[in-house]
Design a protein around this motif. Structure first.
Motif, PDB file in Angstrom:
ATOM      1  N   TYR A  28       0.799  -1.158  -0.121  1.00 30.29           N
ATOM      2  CA  TYR A  28       0.001  -0.081   0.140  1.00 30.29           C
ATOM      3  C   TYR A  28       0.892   1.378   0.139  1.00 30.29           C
ATOM      4  N   LEU A  29       1.800   1.295   0.861  1.00 29.18           N
ATOM      5  CA  LEU A  29       2.661   2.495   1.073  1.00 29.18           C
ATOM      6  C   LEU A  29       4.187   2.276   1.148  1.00 29.18           C
ATOM      7  N   LYS A  30       4.876   2.996   0.618  1.00 33.07           N
ATOM      8  CA  LYS A  30       6.679   2.722   0.674  1.00 33.07           C
ATOM      9  C   LYS A  30       6.862   3.314   2.027  1.00 33.07           C
ATOM     10  N   ILE A  31       7.005   2.505   3.147  1.00 32.73           N
ATOM     11  CA  ILE A  31       7.452   2.909   4.567  1.00 32.73           C
ATOM     12  C   ILE A  31       8.711   2.354   4.928  1.00 32.73           C
ATOM     13  N   ALA A  32       9.665   3.119   5.541  1.00 26.61           N
ATOM     14  CA  ALA A  32      11.058   2.655   5.486  1.00 26.61           C
ATOM     15  C   ALA A  32      11.595   2.117   4.843  1.00 26.61           C
ATOM     16  N   GLY A  33      11.510   2.577   3.390  1.00 24.55           N
ATOM     17  CA  GLY A  33      12.260   2.252   2.369  1.00 24.55           C
ATOM     18  C   GLY A  33      11.684   1.059   1.652  1.00 24.55           C
ATOM     19  N   GLN A  34      10.627   0.441   1.926  1.00 23.91           N
ATOM     20  CA  GLN A  34       9.952  -0.829   1.282  1.00 23.91           C
ATOM     21  C   GLN A  34       8.469  -0.702   1.009  1.00 23.91           C
ATOM     22  N   TRP A  35       7.928  -1.117  -0.023  1.00 17.78           N
ATOM     23  CA  TRP A  35       6.537  -1.252  -0.201  1.00 17.78           C
ATOM     24  C   TRP A  35       5.938  -2.369   0.902  1.00 17.78           C
ATOM     25  N   GLN A  36       5.294  -1.807   1.761  1.00 19.93           N
ATOM     26  CA  GLN A  36       4.403  -2.545   2.912  1.00 19.93           C
ATOM     27  C   GLN A  36       3.019  -2.735   2.867  1.00 19.93           C
ATOM     28  N   ASP A  37       2.481  -4.236   3.301  1.00 14.40           N
ATOM     29  CA  ASP A  37       0.873  -4.041   3.255  1.00 14.40           C
ATOM     30  C   ASP A  37       0.417  -3.267   4.642  1.00 14.40           C
ATOM     31  N   HIS A  38      -0.862  -2.743   4.378  1.00 12.26           N
ATOM     32  CA  HIS A  38      -1.302  -2.195   5.356  1.00 12.26           C
ATOM     33  C   HIS A  38      -2.693  -2.711   5.711  1.00 12.26           C
ATOM     34  N   LEU A  39      -3.285  -2.836   6.921  1.00 12.68           N
ATOM     35  CA  LEU A  39      -4.443  -2.896   7.179  1.00 12.68           C
ATOM     36  C   LEU A  39      -5.324  -1.453   6.917  1.00 12.68           C
ATOM     37  N   LEU A  40      -6.501  -1.825   6.685  1.00 15.56           N
ATOM     38  CA  LEU A  40      -7.348  -0.790   6.246  1.00 15.56           C
ATOM     39  C   LEU A  40      -8.474  -0.636   7.260  1.00 15.56           C
ATOM     40  N   PHE A  41      -8.801   0.683   7.803  1.00 16.98           N
ATOM     41  CA  PHE A  41      -9.828   0.983   8.699  1.00 16.98           C
ATOM     42  C   PHE A  41     -10.913   1.934   8.176  1.00 16.98           C
TER      43      PHE A  41
END
Length: 184
Positions: A167-180
């Motif tokens: 979902y988003l590039k966080i801490a240099g990596q594309w990372q999965d996110h939970l949506l609320f």
């Protein structure tokens, strides 16, 4: 519904912590807050260039955010305690028409976690989204392992609605996110 900073009066949350709309005068204090929390926030945010942590860098961020605020597509707010910025809460991507929705993002100073500050701030911003902005829905996303943020959202009436892969590039990596989401 065009909103202006004066439409969002300062709110006192708890223990003298205030929530106000970001101001062009906040660059020095915001840069100091980000420098103080650089390691604390690194696992949860995009990789930031060194310039981001300077007053000049924050002034550019603030100017961009206030332009979006004037365009009625963002409400950037800061949390302050004894004159020191201890976090931010922002409604972004505000959409009008039949959607009436926004995204919620926030962070709390490492020294202030576990005190209920995040939960109080999210509750106040949800009230603003409903009462001042007339929104119907607010969405938030967390990294899969961000249990603290998920607890804040749960306490604030958000429900989990799905998983967004890469979902988003966080801490240099594309990372999965939970949506609320929270229906207002």
């Amino acid at each position: 519904m065009l909103t202006k900073p004066q439409d969002f009066p300062a709110a006192t949350l708890l223990d003298g912590i205030t929530l106000t709309v970001l101001s062009s005068d906040d660059a020095d204090r915001l840069a100091a807050a980000y420098r103080r929390n650089r390691d604390h926030l690194a696992p949860w945010e995009p990789v930031r260039p060194d310039a981001f942590f300077t007053a000049k860098g924050q002034q550019a961020v603030i100017d961009a955010k206030l332009a979006l605020h004037q365009a009625d597509s963002e409400v950037p707010m800061i949390l302050s305690e004894a004159g020191r910025i201890i976090g931010t809460v922002t409604l972004t991507g505000i959409v009008r028409g039949p959607f009436l929705s926004a995204n919620l993002g926030y962070w709390i100073d490492a020294a202030c976690t576990g005190r209920g500050v995040g939960t109080a701030a999210v509750a106040a911003v949800i009230d603003t989204a409903r009462e001042t902005l007339g929104l119907h829905r607010v969405q938030a996303a967390t990294l899969l392992h961000n249990a603290a943020s998920q607890r804040i959202l749960a306490k604030s009436g958000f429900e989990r609605i799905g998983l967004a892969p890469q979902y988003l590039k966080i801490a240099g990596q594309w990372q999965d996110h939970l949506l609320f989401q929270r229906i207002l």
